[in-house]
Enzyme design. Sequence first.
Site, PDB file in Angstrom:
ATOM      1  N   SER A  34     -10.503 -13.978  -6.385  1.00 56.48           N
ATOM      2  CA  SER A  34      -9.670 -13.592  -7.537  1.00 56.48           C
ATOM      3  C   SER A  34      -8.304 -13.072  -7.088  1.00 56.48           C
ATOM      4  CB  SER A  34     -10.387 -12.547  -8.395  1.00 56.48           C
ATOM      5  OG  SER A  34     -10.461 -11.301  -7.721  1.00 56.48           O
ATOM      6  N   ASN A  35      -8.239 -12.430  -5.917  1.00 57.65           N
ATOM      7  CA  ASN A  35      -6.925 -11.987  -5.419  1.00 57.65           C
ATOM      8  C   ASN A  35      -6.082 -13.190  -5.012  1.00 57.65           C
ATOM      9  OD1 ASN A  35      -6.449  -8.931  -5.139  1.00 57.65           O
ATOM     10  ND2 ASN A  35      -8.580  -9.162  -4.588  1.00 57.65           N
ATOM     11  N   MET A  50     -14.318 -11.341   4.258  1.00 60.81           N
ATOM     12  CA  MET A  50     -15.287 -10.332   4.687  1.00 60.81           C
ATOM     13  C   MET A  50     -15.694 -10.507   6.140  1.00 60.81           C
ATOM     14  SD  MET A  50     -15.207  -8.709   1.996  1.00 60.81           S
ATOM     15  CE  MET A  50     -16.463  -7.472   1.962  1.00 60.81           C
ATOM     16  N   LEU A  68     -11.919  -9.104  12.162  1.00 56.67           N
ATOM     17  CA  LEU A  68     -11.187  -9.984  13.072  1.00 56.67           C
ATOM     18  C   LEU A  68     -11.037  -9.327  14.436  1.00 56.67           C
ATOM     19  CD1 LEU A  68      -8.568 -11.031  10.417  1.00 56.67           C
ATOM     20  CD2 LEU A  68     -10.192 -12.592  11.532  1.00 56.67           C
ATOM     21  N   ASN A  79      -3.787  -7.258   4.238  1.00 53.46           N
ATOM     22  CA  ASN A  79      -5.124  -7.132   3.668  1.00 53.46           C
ATOM     23  C   ASN A  79      -5.049  -6.260   2.433  1.00 53.46           C
ATOM     24  OD1 ASN A  79      -8.016  -7.429   3.595  1.00 53.46           O
ATOM     25  ND2 ASN A  79      -8.163  -5.315   4.337  1.00 53.46           N
ATOM     26  N   HIS A 135      -7.528  -3.554   0.273  1.00 53.17           N
ATOM     27  CA  HIS A 135      -8.767  -2.791   0.412  1.00 53.17           C
ATOM     28  C   HIS A 135      -8.977  -1.984  -0.867  1.00 53.17           C
ATOM     29  CE1 HIS A 135     -11.953  -0.660   2.557  1.00 53.17           C
ATOM     30  NE2 HIS A 135     -11.457   0.451   2.055  1.00 53.17           N
ATOM     31  N   ASP A 146      -9.150  -1.508   8.491  1.00 57.81           N
ATOM     32  CA  ASP A 146      -8.735  -0.838   7.244  1.00 57.81           C
ATOM     33  C   ASP A 146      -7.761   0.312   7.518  1.00 57.81           C
ATOM     34  OD1 ASP A 146     -12.061  -1.187   5.864  1.00 57.81           O
ATOM     35  OD2 ASP A 146     -10.355  -2.559   5.869  1.00 57.81           O
ATOM     36  N   GLN A 201      -6.145  -3.857 -10.846  1.00 58.57           N
ATOM     37  CA  GLN A 201      -4.931  -3.366 -10.186  1.00 58.57           C
ATOM     38  C   GLN A 201      -4.626  -4.156  -8.920  1.00 58.57           C
ATOM     39  OE1 GLN A 201      -2.817  -1.101 -11.491  1.00 58.57           O
ATOM     40  NE2 GLN A 201      -4.197  -1.298 -13.236  1.00 58.57           N
ATOM     41  N   GLU A 202      -5.684  -4.576  -8.210  1.00 59.03           N
ATOM     42  CA  GLU A 202      -5.467  -5.403  -7.008  1.00 59.03           C
ATOM     43  C   GLU A 202      -4.647  -6.633  -7.343  1.00 59.03           C
ATOM     44  OE1 GLU A 202      -8.959  -6.333  -4.665  1.00 59.03           O
ATOM     45  OE2 GLU A 202      -9.926  -4.509  -5.384  1.00 59.03           O
TER      46      GLU A 202
HETATM   47  C1  GRF Z   1     -13.037  -7.187  -4.071  1.00 57.41           C
HETATM   48  O1  GRF Z   1     -13.967  -6.131  -4.052  1.00 57.41           O
HETATM   49  C2  GRF Z   1     -11.754  -6.707  -3.523  1.00 57.41           C
HETATM   50  O2  GRF Z   1     -11.612  -5.320  -3.760  1.00 57.41           O
HETATM   51  C3  GRF Z   1     -11.860  -6.952  -2.056  1.00 57.41           C
HETATM   52  O3  GRF Z   1     -12.693  -8.100  -1.913  1.00 57.41           O
HETATM   53  C4  GRF Z   1     -13.513  -8.234  -3.087  1.00 57.41           C
HETATM   54  C5  GRF Z   1     -13.456  -9.615  -3.668  1.00 57.41           C
HETATM   55  O4  GRF Z   1     -12.137  -9.962  -3.860  1.00 57.41           O
HETATM   56  N1  GRF Z   1     -10.545  -7.218  -1.536  1.00 57.41           N
HETATM   57  P1  GRF Z   1     -11.762 -11.456  -4.375  1.00 57.41           P
HETATM   58  O5  GRF Z   1     -12.175 -11.537  -5.829  1.00 57.41           O
HETATM   59  O6  GRF Z   1     -12.572 -12.432  -3.535  1.00 57.41           O
HETATM   60  O7  GRF Z   1     -10.293 -11.574  -4.189  1.00 57.41           O
END
Ligand code: GRF
Length: 192
Positions: free
Chosen positions: A12-13, A93, A96, A110, A112, A148, A176-177
């Site tokens: 989603s990001n 996830m 690295l 990144n 977080h 992180d 918010q991300e």
């Molecule tokens: C979310 O929990 C976000 O906070 C972290 O990764 C998880 C999934 O993000 N960055 P996304 O929907 O795959 O971008």
Amino acid sequence: KKIVILISGGGSNMAAIVRAAQREGWRERHGAAVAAVISNRADAGGLAFAREHRIATEVLDHKQFASREAFDAELASVVDRHQPALVVLAGFMRILTAGFVQRYEGRLLNIHPSLLPAFPGLHTHRRAIEMGCRFSGATVHQVTAELDFGPILEQAVVPVLPDDTPESLAARVLTQEHLIYPRAIARLLATA
Ligand code: GRF
């Protein structure tokens, strides 16, 4: 300027960044575009979104590599094909190796789901609730060898509500991300 985005799941990001690039005209304004989406999981939902938006996708299954170093070496060679100005970790996830981080340091970002330096690591929402935090949020930062932890580029704060569950807090933070990650990247592109 090419942007390569690394994902592991829903992406989603990544999607928010792709949409911002189109909506804000990054190609015209900054000569920038998302060149590829790379996932370490073939079942990452974000791959379908990338393909629908005609963005090159690559899958590197980390389970097929003998070591973390071998995976990171192959990942770097795939990333380097695009000669990216920015490498964006978005729900990626994997931890690295220092070698990979050094190769891209200064252009490796990144996001977080906490207000770093609070709550590095996993399960940030459950931990914030359990500690009784009144606020939480998200952080976009430069990636350094320490997990992180690195120079902060953007943050957003959200309230933690008394009846919050990790899921309800995660949803509020994720919204918010999707605002701060595109903003952080656009700012870097404008100054690059
Ligand atoms: C979310 O929990 C976000 O906070 C972290 O990764 C998880 C999934 O993000 N960055 P996304 O929907 O795959 O971008």
